[in-house]
Design a protein around this motif. Structure first.
Motif, PDB file in Angstrom:
ATOM      1  N   PRO A   1       0.807  -1.225   0.000  1.00 50.46           N
ATOM      2  CA  PRO A   1       0.000   0.000   0.000  1.00 50.46           C
ATOM      3  C   PRO A   1       0.839   1.274   0.000  1.00 50.46           C
ATOM      4  O   PRO A   1       0.467   2.257  -0.635  1.00 50.46           O
ATOM      5  CB  PRO A   1      -0.810  -0.126   1.293  1.00 50.46           C
ATOM      6  N   GLU A   2       2.017   1.248   0.667  1.00 50.46           N
ATOM      7  CA  GLU A   2       2.799   2.504   0.747  1.00 50.46           C
ATOM      8  C   GLU A   2       3.491   2.832  -0.574  1.00 50.46           C
ATOM      9  O   GLU A   2       3.950   3.948  -0.781  1.00 50.46           O
ATOM     10  CB  GLU A   2       3.803   2.457   1.909  1.00 50.46           C
ATOM     11  N   LYS A   3       3.544   1.851  -1.507  1.00 47.05           N
ATOM     12  CA  LYS A   3       4.212   2.106  -2.791  1.00 47.05           C
ATOM     13  C   LYS A   3       3.236   2.555  -3.876  1.00 47.05           C
ATOM     14  O   LYS A   3       3.581   2.580  -5.057  1.00 47.05           O
ATOM     15  CB  LYS A   3       4.905   0.822  -3.266  1.00 47.05           C
ATOM     16  N   CYS A   4       2.018   2.877  -3.474  1.00 49.72           N
ATOM     17  CA  CYS A   4       0.994   3.154  -4.476  1.00 49.72           C
ATOM     18  C   CYS A   4       1.202   4.501  -5.175  1.00 49.72           C
ATOM     19  O   CYS A   4       2.018   5.326  -4.771  1.00 49.72           O
ATOM     20  CB  CYS A   4      -0.376   3.118  -3.844  1.00 49.72           C
ATOM     21  N   ASP A   5       0.433   4.655  -6.239  1.00 49.00           N
ATOM     22  CA  ASP A   5       0.344   5.873  -7.018  1.00 49.00           C
ATOM     23  C   ASP A   5      -0.167   7.015  -6.111  1.00 49.00           C
ATOM     24  O   ASP A   5      -1.051   6.813  -5.302  1.00 49.00           O
ATOM     25  CB  ASP A   5      -0.669   5.504  -8.127  1.00 49.00           C
TER      26      ASP A   5
ATOM     27  N   GLU B   1      -8.128  -3.662   1.433  1.00 48.33           N
ATOM     28  CA  GLU B   1      -7.746  -5.022   1.795  1.00 48.33           C
ATOM     29  C   GLU B   1      -8.927  -5.936   1.522  1.00 48.33           C
ATOM     30  O   GLU B   1     -10.058  -5.464   1.390  1.00 48.33           O
ATOM     31  CB  GLU B   1      -7.368  -5.077   3.276  1.00 48.33           C
ATOM     32  N   TYR B   2      -8.643  -7.208   1.354  1.00 47.01           N
ATOM     33  CA  TYR B   2      -9.747  -8.149   1.148  1.00 47.01           C
ATOM     34  C   TYR B   2      -9.409  -9.484   1.814  1.00 47.01           C
ATOM     35  O   TYR B   2      -8.236  -9.816   1.971  1.00 47.01           O
ATOM     36  CB  TYR B   2     -10.026  -8.344  -0.349  1.00 47.01           C
ATOM     37  N   PRO B   3     -10.452 -10.209   2.236  1.00 43.11           N
ATOM     38  CA  PRO B   3     -10.218 -11.500   2.874  1.00 43.11           C
ATOM     39  C   PRO B   3      -9.948 -12.572   1.813  1.00 43.11           C
ATOM     40  O   PRO B   3     -10.782 -12.799   0.942  1.00 43.11           O
ATOM     41  CB  PRO B   3     -11.532 -11.784   3.606  1.00 43.11           C
ATOM     42  N   ASP B   4      -8.775 -13.185   1.824  1.00 40.59           N
ATOM     43  CA  ASP B   4      -8.478 -14.243   0.859  1.00 40.59           C
ATOM     44  C   ASP B   4      -8.774 -15.592   1.510  1.00 40.59           C
ATOM     45  O   ASP B   4      -8.124 -15.989   2.476  1.00 40.59           O
ATOM     46  CB  ASP B   4      -7.008 -14.169   0.436  1.00 40.59           C
ATOM     47  N   GLN B   5      -9.779 -16.281   0.961  1.00 41.31           N
ATOM     48  CA  GLN B   5     -10.219 -17.525   1.606  1.00 41.31           C
ATOM     49  C   GLN B   5      -9.192 -18.644   1.458  1.00 41.31           C
ATOM     50  O   GLN B   5      -9.070 -19.493   2.339  1.00 41.31           O
ATOM     51  CB  GLN B   5     -11.576 -17.955   1.038  1.00 41.31           C
ATOM     52  N   ASN B   6      -8.441 -18.643   0.335  1.00 47.41           N
ATOM     53  CA  ASN B   6      -7.443 -19.691   0.147  1.00 47.41           C
ATOM     54  C   ASN B   6      -6.298 -19.555   1.139  1.00 47.41           C
ATOM     55  O   ASN B   6      -5.804 -20.536   1.678  1.00 47.41           O
ATOM     56  CB  ASN B   6      -6.870 -19.646  -1.277  1.00 47.41           C
ATOM     57  N   LEU B   7      -5.857 -18.304   1.347  1.00 46.74           N
ATOM     58  CA  LEU B   7      -4.733 -18.070   2.234  1.00 46.74           C
ATOM     59  C   LEU B   7      -5.180 -17.944   3.686  1.00 46.74           C
ATOM     60  O   LEU B   7      -4.374 -18.018   4.607  1.00 46.74           O
ATOM     61  CB  LEU B   7      -3.981 -16.792   1.816  1.00 46.74           C
ATOM     62  N   GLY B   8      -6.491 -17.743   3.856  1.00 42.18           N
ATOM     63  CA  GLY B   8      -7.032 -17.664   5.208  1.00 42.18           C
ATOM     64  C   GLY B   8      -6.637 -16.407   5.966  1.00 42.18           C
ATOM     65  O   GLY B   8      -6.600 -16.394   7.184  1.00 42.18           O
TER      66      GLY B   8
ATOM     67  N   THR C   1      -6.289 -11.734   5.664  1.00 42.38           N
ATOM     68  CA  THR C   1      -6.661 -10.523   4.952  1.00 42.38           C
ATOM     69  C   THR C   1      -5.436  -9.958   4.241  1.00 42.38           C
ATOM     70  O   THR C   1      -4.365  -9.858   4.833  1.00 42.38           O
ATOM     71  CB  THR C   1      -7.222  -9.487   5.940  1.00 42.38           C
ATOM     72  N   ILE C   2      -5.599  -9.632   2.956  1.00 45.46           N
ATOM     73  CA  ILE C   2      -4.491  -9.111   2.166  1.00 45.46           C
ATOM     74  C   ILE C   2      -4.680  -7.611   1.965  1.00 45.46           C
ATOM     75  O   ILE C   2      -5.724  -7.177   1.466  1.00 45.46           O
ATOM     76  CB  ILE C   2      -4.467  -9.776   0.766  1.00 45.46           C
ATOM     77  N   SER C   3      -3.670  -6.834   2.336  1.00 45.03           N
ATOM     78  CA  SER C   3      -3.718  -5.397   2.055  1.00 45.03           C
ATOM     79  C   SER C   3      -3.036  -5.139   0.719  1.00 45.03           C
ATOM     80  O   SER C   3      -2.004  -5.742   0.428  1.00 45.03           O
ATOM     81  CB  SER C   3      -2.971  -4.611   3.134  1.00 45.03           C
ATOM     82  N   TYR C   4      -3.612  -4.271  -0.077  1.00 44.16           N
ATOM     83  CA  TYR C   4      -3.005  -4.009  -1.377  1.00 44.16           C
ATOM     84  C   TYR C   4      -3.045  -2.527  -1.727  1.00 44.16           C
ATOM     85  O   TYR C   4      -3.913  -1.785  -1.286  1.00 44.16           O
ATOM     86  CB  TYR C   4      -3.702  -4.825  -2.476  1.00 44.16           C
ATOM     87  N   GLY C   5      -2.065  -2.130  -2.553  1.00 37.74           N
ATOM     88  CA  GLY C   5      -2.019  -0.763  -3.033  1.00 37.74           C
ATOM     89  C   GLY C   5      -2.493  -0.710  -4.482  1.00 37.74           C
ATOM     90  O   GLY C   5      -2.514  -1.726  -5.171  1.00 37.74           O
ATOM     91  N   VAL C   6      -2.881   0.481  -4.935  1.00 37.39           N
ATOM     92  CA  VAL C   6      -3.392   0.639  -6.292  1.00 37.39           C
ATOM     93  C   VAL C   6      -2.430   1.517  -7.088  1.00 37.39           C
ATOM     94  O   VAL C   6      -1.927   2.512  -6.577  1.00 37.39           O
ATOM     95  CB  VAL C   6      -4.801   1.267  -6.273  1.00 37.39           C
ATOM     96  N   ASN C   7      -2.166   1.107  -8.331  1.00 39.63           N
ATOM     97  CA  ASN C   7      -1.203   1.818  -9.154  1.00 39.63           C
ATOM     98  C   ASN C   7      -1.863   2.384 -10.424  1.00 39.63           C
ATOM     99  O   ASN C   7      -2.956   1.963 -10.788  1.00 39.63           O
ATOM    100  CB  ASN C   7      -0.096   0.833  -9.548  1.00 39.63           C
ATOM    101  N   ASN C   8      -1.171   3.283 -11.115  1.00 40.44           N
ATOM    102  CA  ASN C   8      -1.580   3.757 -12.443  1.00 40.44           C
ATOM    103  C   ASN C   8      -3.062   4.070 -12.603  1.00 40.44           C
ATOM    104  O   ASN C   8      -3.725   3.546 -13.493  1.00 40.44           O
ATOM    105  CB  ASN C   8      -1.219   2.707 -13.503  1.00 40.44           C
TER     106      ASN C   8
END
Lengths: 134, 292
Positions: free
Chosen positions: B139-143, B154-161, B163-170
């Protein structure tokens, strides 16, 4: 996020869309069943539906000219009117979703996103307005 | 001029039932592979049933809204959809869709068939391309625009069990691509998820699940921008669009429930083959004899 959590926000929008689709599909379904009991809906020659590769245009418009007209046809149990109402609800559903989202952003005092919602809504309204003139 | 009337045209029941059944199949297959039903329903209506492509587009655009709204409900509830990203990109998709629907009236039908066959080809390529392991953007490397708009999530990933935080680019590039996706959607009456998903996962670095869910959520609003116009100018025929919308909706709901249980690899190749065959047919229509 103040007052309203993102979680609740998402649930409200999800429920709203689900409910709208249910209403719309019921209306279309009722109209379809109703149409089976009529050989010639709305004075429309049924075989015209097929346009067998002729690409010819329909002369008769199937759309209702005004909401009043549609409402009247609905009350008389006109099958095409019920299908049309269902389709209209479906088309209006995303538009109402944008209004709902905008209202929630306003409630959260997120004015930037309220503005973005308003911009999307404006584009959608232009579509309806331009279509009317065609 | 008309030749013999096909069997399904003899009664309204057989016509509507056939439409509903075909639409259920289109919606089902579409949901399993993450494509809208439009990509199947339009070729069917035009090539098999001989419906004028303008009315096929009108019917399809309504079914796109139905599928998007029907499926969005469950995605949104699972908190995978990024509503803020969706709102920002919808500015571009609706503007594109509106332009597309306005242009559609003045574009020759042959060109519409040609465009459609290109989109089918693109969708087929999309489906067989190897997905490389996607790297989630911190997230800190985002646009900076994404930061200003607070798009990171962030979203809950059921396979990994977890919550994944993510950044958005471009964000700017993503918006530009969405303008194009919207244009195609408005022109052809399809959801054009095959263009939206790569714009989000490749260009904007959104996790794949978030991209699909958010694309599905946006498709309804994109379609509504052109559906309003198509409705007003009479391209949406209730008797055609009604059965198609209900059928695709039922099929999509069934498909999305069954999707996790299916081993989709073999089915995928069958489906890609079908897409390619339809692409050839649609291309043939674009260079073949004109019926106008």
């Amino acid at each position: 996020m103040n007052k309203l959590s993102m979680h609740t926000f998402e649930t409200i929008i999800g429920r709203f869309l689900q409910f709208g689709v249910l209403i719309s599909a019921s209306s279309i379904g009722l109209g379809l069943i109703g149409s089976w009991f009529r050989s010639n809906p709305n004075g429309f020659e049924f075989k015209d539906m097929i346009f067998l590769s002729s690409g010819r245009e329909i002369h008769e418009s199937l759309a209702f000219d005004s909401l009043n007209e549609l409402w009247f046809a609905l009350t008389t149990g006109d099958a095409t009117a019920w299908i049309t109402a269902g389709i209209l609800i479906l088309v209006l559903l995303p538009i109402m979703r944008v209004i709902l989202t905008g209202a929630i952003f306003l409630y959260q005092r997120d004015y930037l996103f309220f503005g973005i919602s308003a911009l999307v809504l404006t584009t959608l309204s232009i579509g309806l307005y331009l279509g009317k003139g065609l | 001029m008309f030749g013999s009337v096909p069997f399904y045209a003899h009664s309204i029941i057989s016509f509507e039932l056939l439409l509903v059944v075909v639409s259920v199949v289109a919606g089902f297959v579409g949901a399993i592979f993450g494509l809208g039903g439009g990509i199947i329903i339009i070729p069917f209506l035009t090539l098999v049933m001989g419906v004028n492509i303008r009315y096929a587009i009108g019917a399809s655009i309504v079914s796109v809204i139905a599928t998007s709204s029907g499926a969005a409900a469950s995605y949104v509830r699972d908190h995978i959809t990024n509503i803020r990203v969706a709102m920002v990109l919808e500015v571009a998709t609706t503007a594109g869709a509106l332009s597309g629907a306005l242009l559609a009236g003045s574009i020759p039908k042959r060109t519409l068939f040609l465009l459609f066959s290109i989109i089918l080809l693109l969708s087929a390529v999309m489906m067989i391309r190897k997905r490389k392991e996607q790297e989630i953007l911190a997230p800190e490397k985002c646009d900076p625009i994404a930061k200003r708009l607070r798009l990171n999530s962030e979203y809950p990933d059921q396979n990994l069990g977890r919550t994944i935080s993510y950044g958005v680019n471009n964000v700017a590039l993503g918006s530009f691509l969405m303008l194009f996706a919207g244009l195609i959607s408005g022109l052809l009456g399809i959801g054009s998820g095959a263009l939206k998903v790569p714009a989000m996962d490749s260009a904007m670095n959104l996790p794949l699940k978030v991209s699909s869910a958010t694309s599905n959520f946006m498709i309804g609003v994109t379609a509504a921008a052109s559906a309003g116009l198509y409705y007003m100018n009479g391209s949406i025929l209730p008797i055609l669009a009604g059965p198609v919308a209900v059928g695709v909706l039922i099929g999509a709901l069934l498909g999305s429930h069954l999707m996790p249980k299916l081993d989709s690899q073999k089915v995928r190749y069958v489906f890609v083959t079908i897409l390619l065959l339809i692409a050839i047919q649609m291309f043939g229509r674009s260079i073949g004899p004109s019926y106008e």
